[in-house]
Design an enzyme around this catalytic site. Structure first.
Site, PDB file in Angstrom:
ATOM      1  N   THR A   1      52.486  22.190 -73.617  1.00  0.00           N
ATOM      2  CA  THR A   1      52.861  21.005 -72.423  1.00  0.00           C
ATOM      3  C   THR A   1      52.649  19.558 -72.829  1.00  0.00           C
ATOM      4  OG1 THR A   1      51.195  22.658 -71.441  1.00  0.00           O
ATOM      5  CG2 THR A   1      51.038  20.885 -70.965  1.00  0.00           C
TER       6      THR A   1
ATOM      7  N   GLU B   1      54.769  20.615 -83.618  1.00  0.00           N
ATOM      8  CA  GLU B   1      54.101  20.980 -85.147  1.00  0.00           C
ATOM      9  C   GLU B   1      55.031  22.459 -85.910  1.00  0.00           C
ATOM     10  OE1 GLU B   1      52.085  23.652 -80.566  1.00  0.00           O
ATOM     11  OE2 GLU B   1      53.626  24.581 -81.626  1.00  0.00           O
TER      12      GLU B   1
ATOM     13  N   LYS C   1      49.696  13.499 -75.036  1.00  0.00           N
ATOM     14  CA  LYS C   1      49.461  14.581 -76.378  1.00  0.00           C
ATOM     15  C   LYS C   1      50.454  15.307 -75.623  1.00  0.00           C
ATOM     16  CE  LYS C   1      48.099  18.948 -74.953  1.00  0.00           C
ATOM     17  NZ  LYS C   1      48.947  20.039 -75.116  1.00  0.00           N
TER      18      LYS C   1
ATOM     19  N   THR D   1      45.906  34.060 -80.972  1.00  0.00           N
ATOM     20  CA  THR D   1      45.068  35.275 -81.432  1.00  0.00           C
ATOM     21  C   THR D   1      44.201  34.275 -82.689  1.00  0.00           C
ATOM     22  OG1 THR D   1      46.745  36.096 -83.079  1.00  0.00           O
ATOM     23  CG2 THR D   1      46.268  37.701 -80.364  1.00  0.00           C
TER      24      THR D   1
ATOM     25  N   ASN E   1      52.485  29.707 -83.675  1.00  0.00           N
ATOM     26  CA  ASN E   1      53.319  29.785 -82.632  1.00  0.00           C
ATOM     27  C   ASN E   1      53.343  31.774 -83.012  1.00  0.00           C
ATOM     28  OD1 ASN E   1      54.070  28.080 -80.381  1.00  0.00           O
ATOM     29  ND2 ASN E   1      54.130  27.428 -82.462  1.00  0.00           N
TER      30      ASN E   1
ATOM     31  N   THR F   1      45.572  19.497 -78.010  1.00  0.00           N
ATOM     32  CA  THR F   1      45.631  21.365 -78.402  1.00  0.00           C
ATOM     33  C   THR F   1      45.870  21.449 -79.486  1.00  0.00           C
ATOM     34  OG1 THR F   1      47.997  21.699 -76.921  1.00  0.00           O
ATOM     35  CG2 THR F   1      45.565  21.169 -76.106  1.00  0.00           C
TER      36      THR F   1
END
Length: 413
Positions: A202, A285, A183, A413, A408, A157
């Site tokens: 996740t 991230e 992942k 959006t 995040n 993702t």
């Protein structure tokens, strides 16, 4: 590279599996988002699931299937781009429909299909997209490295890179192989537990081997491997609703799990899990620095891990790491509020090889500039000796950056 009877240099894949992936239109990007791994003659499974009390539909359905079949699995069906969590009964029914259709496509029984999902929580599951893509996915299955890597790419993702690891054990001239794909880049603070009765994105981790083993035997080896790898990492302190570690054994090598191979297989499994866990944090991230916390001198391993978790999830510690600020007081304060019985006068702390705190006060040899230089590295270790016993743990975490906040803040959006 050989160690304890296994090698990690081979690109060989476990026998008895095929992998594949297609673009089903779930991801807005149009990239591959539906993947499958099929055990051509069936496989036995061991699994660990999230401890979060809010669980996604595929976790609920998957655990029912594993319990219903006694751990027999014919196929794994994974989608990325939709977590199928907080979707009500419709989400459960979507899992059942897609498992039933996948079983028809892959030639197994519907409850031998384990579903798995990752993506945004609370969005209705696009069942029709999955059903429509299954014929193409079936045609895409194969047993080559390209097929396995296509599977590993499709489950991503916010990840920026594929995460795979391999190991091979030589058992009297016969190779037993392990291949792992994972992942995870955010919502990473796994708290995985083995099922007890009905088990509870996740982080998703799929491990494949051609060893012949029963579910109970594999669970006995999987649990300690997970505890020292996936249960010993944190990116942001948030435990996902979809976290899953699934180990599938096809038995196609003809080698049974017995005293000849148990230690070597356990070591190889731990190595693969450790590699994947490190890759997850390294690709976190917005991560600028990967920090290994080595907590030693604890009364027991649970105390060591609790101190590590408290430091790893402290916003003050994580933001200091982002700017390479050698503010060791934040480390000490986090340890002090962890709930573990400690005495500051017994504690020593070092960042890299630089001493920063000793015996209740700043270390006599504390060099702020040199410590700052250590913290500018991409990876380094913080060592804390509690002086309370002999137990220790290693825990991998990272900094908290503006890039993480940006990703995040705008995720849905």
């Amino acid at each position: 590279m050989k160690s304890d009877g296994f090698t990690t240099s081979s690109s060989a894949l476990p026998l008895g599996f095929t992998w594949g992936a297609v673009a089903a239109g779930i991801k807005v990007s149009g990239k591959p988002d539906l993947a499958a791994a099929v055990a051509t003659k069936g496989a036995k499974a061991a699994a660990m699931f999230t401890r979060n009390q809010v669980v996604a539909a595929p976790v609920t359905v998957g655990q029912r299937h594993l319990l219903g079949t006694g751990g027999r699995v014919g196929a794994l069906l994974v989608n990325a781009g939709n977590a199928n969590c907080a979707t009500g009964q419709a989400g459960i029914e979507a899992c059942i429909q897609t498992c039933t259709a996948a079983a028809e496509s892959f030639g197994c029984i519907f409850d031998e299909v384990v579903p798995s999902s990752t993506g945004i929580i609370g969005v209705p599951f696009p069942t029709e997209k999955v059903l429509n893509a299954l014929p193409t996915l079936t045609a895409a299955l194969g047993s080559t490295q390209d097929h396995a890597e296509a599977f590993a790419q499709a489950i991503l993702t916010t990840d920026t890179k594929m995460k795979v690891a391999r190991a091979v054990i030589d058992v009297e001239g016969v190779e037993v192989r392990i291949f792992g794909a994972a992942k995870g880049a955010g919502m990473i603070h796994p708290q995985l537990v083995a099922p007890a009765g009905p088990p509870h994105a996740t982080m998703l981790v799929y491990l494949f081997t051609d060893l012949s083993a029963e579910p109970a035997e594999m669970n006995a080896l999987l649990a300690p491997a997970v505890e020292r790898s996936f249960n010993s990492i944190s990116i942001d302190g948030d435990t996902s609703t979809n976290d899953t570690v699934l180990l599938l054994a096809s038995g196609a090598s003809g080698v049974k799990l017995d005293e000849r191979v148990q230690e070597a297989f356990a070591n190889a499994l731990a190595l693969v899990c450790g590699s994947l866990a490190h890759q997850i944090v390294e690709d976190g991230e917005g991560v600028g620095h990967v920090v290994t916390l080595h907590i030693s001198g604890a009364a027991n391993e649970a105390d060591a891990k609790l101190v590590a978790k408290t430091i790893a999830t402290s916003p003050l510690c994580k933001t200091a790491w982002s700017s390479a600020d050698p503010n060791w007081g934040r480390l000490l304060a986090a340890a002090g509020r962890s709930g573990v019985a400690i005495e500051a006068e017994r504690i020593t702390i070092a960042i890299g090889a630089q001493p920063v705190f000793e015996h209740g006060m700043r270390a006599a040899g504390f060099d702020e500039a040199a410590t700052h230089e250590v913290m500018l590295r991409r990876e380094y270790t913080i060592s804390m000796h509690l002086g309370m016993g002999e137990a220790e743990c290693r825990y991998i975490t990272c900094d908290l950056t503006e890039e993480y906040v940006r990703i995040n803040a705008d995720y849905s959006t």
